[in-house]
Motif scaffolding. Structure first.
Motif, PDB file in Angstrom:
ATOM      1  N   ASN A  67       0.846  -1.183   0.000  1.00 41.36           N
ATOM      2  CA  ASN A  67       0.000   0.000   0.000  1.00 41.36           C
ATOM      3  C   ASN A  67       0.885   1.238   0.000  1.00 41.36           C
ATOM      4  O   ASN A  67       1.922   1.272   0.676  1.00 41.36           O
ATOM      5  CB  ASN A  67      -0.911   0.020   1.231  1.00 41.36           C
ATOM      6  N   LEU A  68       0.459   2.238  -0.756  1.00 42.81           N
ATOM      7  CA  LEU A  68       1.193   3.499  -0.828  1.00 42.81           C
ATOM      8  C   LEU A  68       0.321   4.608  -0.266  1.00 42.81           C
ATOM      9  O   LEU A  68      -0.760   4.881  -0.792  1.00 42.81           O
ATOM     10  CB  LEU A  68       1.575   3.812  -2.273  1.00 42.81           C
ATOM     11  N   LEU A  69       0.789   5.230   0.794  1.00 40.31           N
ATOM     12  CA  LEU A  69       0.077   6.363   1.393  1.00 40.31           C
ATOM     13  C   LEU A  69       0.817   7.641   1.029  1.00 40.31           C
ATOM     14  O   LEU A  69       1.986   7.815   1.374  1.00 40.31           O
ATOM     15  CB  LEU A  69       0.003   6.212   2.913  1.00 40.31           C
ATOM     16  N   VAL A  70       0.130   8.550   0.319  1.00 39.05           N
ATOM     17  CA  VAL A  70       0.703   9.837  -0.062  1.00 39.05           C
ATOM     18  C   VAL A  70      -0.083  10.914   0.662  1.00 39.05           C
ATOM     19  O   VAL A  70      -1.041  11.485   0.157  1.00 39.05           O
ATOM     20  CB  VAL A  70       0.647  10.050  -1.587  1.00 39.05           C
ATOM     21  N   SER A  71       0.311  11.183   1.885  1.00 37.71           N
ATOM     22  CA  SER A  71      -0.423  12.110   2.745  1.00 37.71           C
ATOM     23  C   SER A  71       0.350  12.278   4.041  1.00 37.71           C
ATOM     24  O   SER A  71       0.991  11.328   4.500  1.00 37.71           O
ATOM     25  CB  SER A  71      -1.820  11.549   3.047  1.00 37.71           C
ATOM     26  N   PRO A  72       0.297  13.459   4.663  1.00 34.15           N
ATOM     27  CA  PRO A  72       0.977  13.614   5.945  1.00 34.15           C
ATOM     28  C   PRO A  72       0.375  12.748   7.050  1.00 34.15           C
ATOM     29  O   PRO A  72       1.101  12.227   7.889  1.00 34.15           O
ATOM     30  CB  PRO A  72       0.796  15.104   6.263  1.00 34.15           C
ATOM     31  N   TRP A  73      -0.973  12.584   7.043  1.00 36.95           N
ATOM     32  CA  TRP A  73      -1.582  11.781   8.118  1.00 36.95           C
ATOM     33  C   TRP A  73      -2.876  11.070   7.736  1.00 36.95           C
ATOM     34  O   TRP A  73      -3.116   9.961   8.212  1.00 36.95           O
ATOM     35  CB  TRP A  73      -1.820  12.648   9.350  1.00 36.95           C
ATOM     36  N   VAL A  74      -3.709  11.666   6.903  1.00 33.70           N
ATOM     37  CA  VAL A  74      -4.972  11.013   6.566  1.00 33.70           C
ATOM     38  C   VAL A  74      -4.680   9.712   5.817  1.00 33.70           C
ATOM     39  O   VAL A  74      -4.000   9.713   4.798  1.00 33.70           O
ATOM     40  CB  VAL A  74      -5.854  11.926   5.688  1.00 33.70           C
ATOM     41  N   GLY A  75      -5.170   8.604   6.332  1.00 30.55           N
ATOM     42  CA  GLY A  75      -4.927   7.305   5.726  1.00 30.55           C
ATOM     43  C   GLY A  75      -3.886   6.472   6.452  1.00 30.55           C
ATOM     44  O   GLY A  75      -3.728   5.278   6.148  1.00 30.55           O
ATOM     45  N   ARG A  76      -3.187   7.058   7.408  1.00 34.45           N
ATOM     46  CA  ARG A  76      -2.168   6.297   8.141  1.00 34.45           C
ATOM     47  C   ARG A  76      -2.808   5.110   8.876  1.00 34.45           C
ATOM     48  O   ARG A  76      -2.289   3.981   8.831  1.00 34.45           O
ATOM     49  CB  ARG A  76      -1.449   7.205   9.131  1.00 34.45           C
ATOM     50  N   LYS A  77      -3.949   5.337   9.512  1.00 32.33           N
ATOM     51  CA  LYS A  77      -4.620   4.242  10.216  1.00 32.33           C
ATOM     52  C   LYS A  77      -5.138   3.193   9.234  1.00 32.33           C
ATOM     53  O   LYS A  77      -5.222   2.007   9.571  1.00 32.33           O
ATOM     54  CB  LYS A  77      -5.759   4.799  11.066  1.00 32.33           C
ATOM     55  N   THR A  78      -5.469   3.623   8.032  1.00 30.03           N
ATOM     56  CA  THR A  78      -5.942   2.685   7.020  1.00 30.03           C
ATOM     57  C   THR A  78      -4.851   1.701   6.615  1.00 30.03           C
ATOM     58  O   THR A  78      -5.068   0.487   6.589  1.00 30.03           O
ATOM     59  CB  THR A  78      -6.439   3.445   5.777  1.00 30.03           C
ATOM     60  N   VAL A  79      -3.665   2.208   6.286  1.00 29.91           N
ATOM     61  CA  VAL A  79      -2.595   1.310   5.847  1.00 29.91           C
ATOM     62  C   VAL A  79      -2.095   0.447   7.000  1.00 29.91           C
ATOM     63  O   VAL A  79      -1.651  -0.695   6.786  1.00 29.91           O
ATOM     64  CB  VAL A  79      -1.439   2.095   5.180  1.00 29.91           C
ATOM     65  N   GLU A  80      -2.159   0.973   8.212  1.00 32.78           N
ATOM     66  CA  GLU A  80      -1.796   0.157   9.373  1.00 32.78           C
ATOM     67  C   GLU A  80      -2.794  -0.979   9.564  1.00 32.78           C
ATOM     68  O   GLU A  80      -2.418  -2.113   9.904  1.00 32.78           O
ATOM     69  CB  GLU A  80      -1.716   1.034  10.617  1.00 32.78           C
ATOM     70  N   LEU A  81      -4.084  -0.688   9.362  1.00 31.02           N
ATOM     71  CA  LEU A  81      -5.113  -1.731   9.463  1.00 31.02           C
ATOM     72  C   LEU A  81      -4.898  -2.805   8.405  1.00 31.02           C
ATOM     73  O   LEU A  81      -5.008  -4.008   8.700  1.00 31.02           O
ATOM     74  CB  LEU A  81      -6.500  -1.097   9.295  1.00 31.02           C
ATOM     75  N   LEU A  82      -4.581  -2.405   7.183  1.00 37.61           N
ATOM     76  CA  LEU A  82      -4.364  -3.374   6.113  1.00 37.61           C
ATOM     77  C   LEU A  82      -3.121  -4.230   6.372  1.00 37.61           C
ATOM     78  O   LEU A  82      -3.086  -5.410   6.018  1.00 37.61           O
ATOM     79  CB  LEU A  82      -4.245  -2.654   4.774  1.00 37.61           C
ATOM     80  N   GLN A  83      -2.129  -3.633   6.989  1.00 37.19           N
ATOM     81  CA  GLN A  83      -0.945  -4.423   7.352  1.00 37.19           C
ATOM     82  C   GLN A  83      -1.299  -5.456   8.424  1.00 37.19           C
ATOM     83  O   GLN A  83      -0.873  -6.608   8.363  1.00 37.19           O
ATOM     84  CB  GLN A  83       0.162  -3.501   7.853  1.00 37.19           C
ATOM     85  N   GLU A  84      -2.112  -5.027   9.388  1.00 37.82           N
ATOM     86  CA  GLU A  84      -2.518  -5.927  10.467  1.00 37.82           C
ATOM     87  C   GLU A  84      -3.439  -7.037   9.957  1.00 37.82           C
ATOM     88  O   GLU A  84      -3.299  -8.205  10.337  1.00 37.82           O
ATOM     89  CB  GLU A  84      -3.217  -5.115  11.554  1.00 37.82           C
ATOM     90  N   LYS A  85      -4.374  -6.677   9.077  1.00 30.99           N
ATOM     91  CA  LYS A  85      -5.412  -7.622   8.648  1.00 30.99           C
ATOM     92  C   LYS A  85      -4.940  -8.562   7.540  1.00 30.99           C
ATOM     93  O   LYS A  85      -5.279  -9.750   7.542  1.00 30.99           O
ATOM     94  CB  LYS A  85      -6.638  -6.840   8.178  1.00 30.99           C
ATOM     95  N   PHE A  86      -4.138  -8.036   6.611  1.00 33.81           N
ATOM     96  CA  PHE A  86      -3.733  -8.831   5.450  1.00 33.81           C
ATOM     97  C   PHE A  86      -2.218  -8.978   5.309  1.00 33.81           C
ATOM     98  O   PHE A  86      -1.746  -9.520   4.295  1.00 33.81           O
ATOM     99  CB  PHE A  86      -4.303  -8.215   4.169  1.00 33.81           C
ATOM    100  N   ALA A  87      -1.460  -8.474   6.284  1.00 27.46           N
ATOM    101  CA  ALA A  87       0.012  -8.551   6.261  1.00 27.46           C
ATOM    102  C   ALA A  87       0.603  -7.852   5.043  1.00 27.46           C
ATOM    103  O   ALA A  87       1.645  -8.251   4.517  1.00 27.46           O
ATOM    104  CB  ALA A  87       0.468  -9.996   6.310  1.00 27.46           C
TER     105      ALA A  87
END
Length: 440
Positions: free
Chosen positions: A217-237
């Motif tokens: 996952n690529l997050l291009v943002s200072p903060w919005v979406g950080r929790k999203t990519v962390e969730l995807l790492q936790e849920k789908f590695a």
């Protein structure tokens, strides 16, 4: 007495209905009082670059229109009927139930109501987006989380080179369509398969179903979406790359591509050849503007002041300093950035370039921003990059103003974007169009 905020630049969490509408053939179902949905569409879409209602937006959004009866006796049966009616008369691929303040306060068991439809195989999820819980950035993340947790399933295999892009917030950023298209082009051109989740021809439900199959996952943002990519790492590695700066212009875009290329293990030669070609074109046009930028003698801007969300404030500042050589004044971030992210953003502004830094003020209050701008001794005409709210203070200071954030009521925005090499040229044109327009 509660705090009064002048000239608000975002809306409540229920504004996430516009996030749903940005997903192709996705339909929001609003469980709230009458008027909330229509007003949010007006503020987030129509008064923000005059974005249209789209497939099922505006007054076509299904709503329970909860009233006194639902407040007293509960609105679960009312919601069930609205969902049932929506499924019968509206053609959608994904349905997202969103709650408003009243229904969240009453305590309707929306999960139970939606769960019965889910058990029947209906592609439907819910998010409790009562407006008092936070602003529209918070609501956006709530909706994304709900879809991930309630709708996505693990992939059978990872697709090499497939990357999910999480960047600008649809509709909150009036240039979101053009910006996402530019990011897709940049990444595709260096050899990645790009999964864009929002916008025209993005794939809709199928694109979201592919999220777990991505290599990263690529997050291009200072903060919005950080929790999203962390969730995807936790849920789908799925690993993620967090790039905190919106890449505008050659300096930042080239840096962005090299960072992504290294993370994705793309051949350096391919990335560098692509960068060289794009930079040659970019600097050709900047050189053409050199006579104007160096010789125009009727008051080019002195310092620039950003008034907007963290993503634009940082991305535009990097661009103006490194590509156009402008000096920063104070920067004002209006998106109510959570406290845990602020230090990193301040550090980014402390290092815009060698020996170039800028002070940052976090406030959503237009009155505070206006008073701060008035207190500064402006030796030369200031450039204020913000929203239509800032036109009056710019005129009072005899400065220049460009609207690029919510609300933008003085521009019609179609597919224009500021990301990338071409985006930097467009932003340069728009800034100096505002400057030259003041002399006509």
């Amino acid at each position: 007495m509660g705090e009064v905020i002048e000239q608000p630049r975002h809306f409540c969490a229920l504004g996430a209905q516009q996030t749903v509408l940005a997903i192709e053939r996705a339909i929001p179902i609003v469980h709230a009082g009458p008027g909330c949905s229509a007003k949010l569409f007006s503020g987030l879409s129509f008064c923000n670059g005059f974005q249209g209602s789209g497939y099922v937006g505006g007054n076509a959004i299904p709503c329970s229109n909860s009233g006194e009866k639902e407040v007293i006796f509960g609105g679960e049966e009312r919601l069930r009927k609205v969902i049932d009616g929506t499924l019968k008369v509206m053609d959608g691929d994904l349905f997202v139930v969103l709650t408003g303040c009243t229904t969240d306060l009453v305590g309707d068991d929306v999960g139970m109501v939606v769960g019965k439809f889910q058990d029947e195989g209906v592609p439907i999820v819910f998010a409790e987006t009562g407006g008092f819980k936070g602003n529209s950035y918070f609501g956006h993340e709530l909706v994304v989380r709900s879809i991930i947790e309630q709708f996505l399933e693990p992939a059978q295999e990872v697709v090499p080179g497939l990357v999910n892009v999480w960047a600008v917030v649809p509709n909150l950023d009036p240039f979101w369509s053009g910006n996402l298209a530019a990011i897709k082009t940049l990444l595709t051109d260096i050899g990645l398969e790009v999964n864009i989740l929002f916008g025209h021809d993005s794939g809709g439900r199928d694109a979201w179903k592919r999220i777990p199959a991505a290599e990263f996952n690529l997050l291009v943002s200072p903060w919005v979406g950080r929790k999203t990519v962390e969730l995807l790492q936790e849920k789908f590695a799925t690993p993620f790359l967090h790039y905190p700066v919106l890449p505008i212009g050659a300096s930042e875009t080239s840096r962005f591509l090299r960072t992504v290329g290294q993370f994705a293990r793309i051949d350096d030669k391919r990335v560098e050849e692509y960068i060289a070609g794009k930079e040659a074109n970019y600097y050709h046009y900047l050189e053409r503007a050199a006579d104007f930028l160096l010789e125009f003698r009727y008051g080019l801007p002195g310092r620039f002041f950003n008034v907007g969300d963290a993503s634009y404030a940082l991305g535009v500042s990097r661009f103006l300093v490194n590509d156009l050589g402008l000096l920063p004044g104070s920067q004002f971030i209006t998106d109510e950035t959570p406290a845990e992210y602020r230090d990193k953003i301040v550090a980014e502004f402390a290092n815009l370039a060698d020996n170039v830094s800028s002070e940052v003020t976090f406030t959503p209050d237009g009155g505070v921003i206006k008073n701060a701008l008035k207190s500064i001794n402006h030796v030369y005409q200031p450039l204020i990059i913000g929203s239509s709210w800032d036109k009056d203070i710019a005129a009072e200071l005899k400065g220049y103003q460009l609207s690029i954030g919510l609300p933008t009521t003085d521009r019609l925005i179609l597919d224009r974007g500021y990301v990338g090499y071409e985006g930097g040229l467009r932003l340069t044109e728009d800034i100096y169009h505002a400057v030259l327009g003041s002399y006509q």
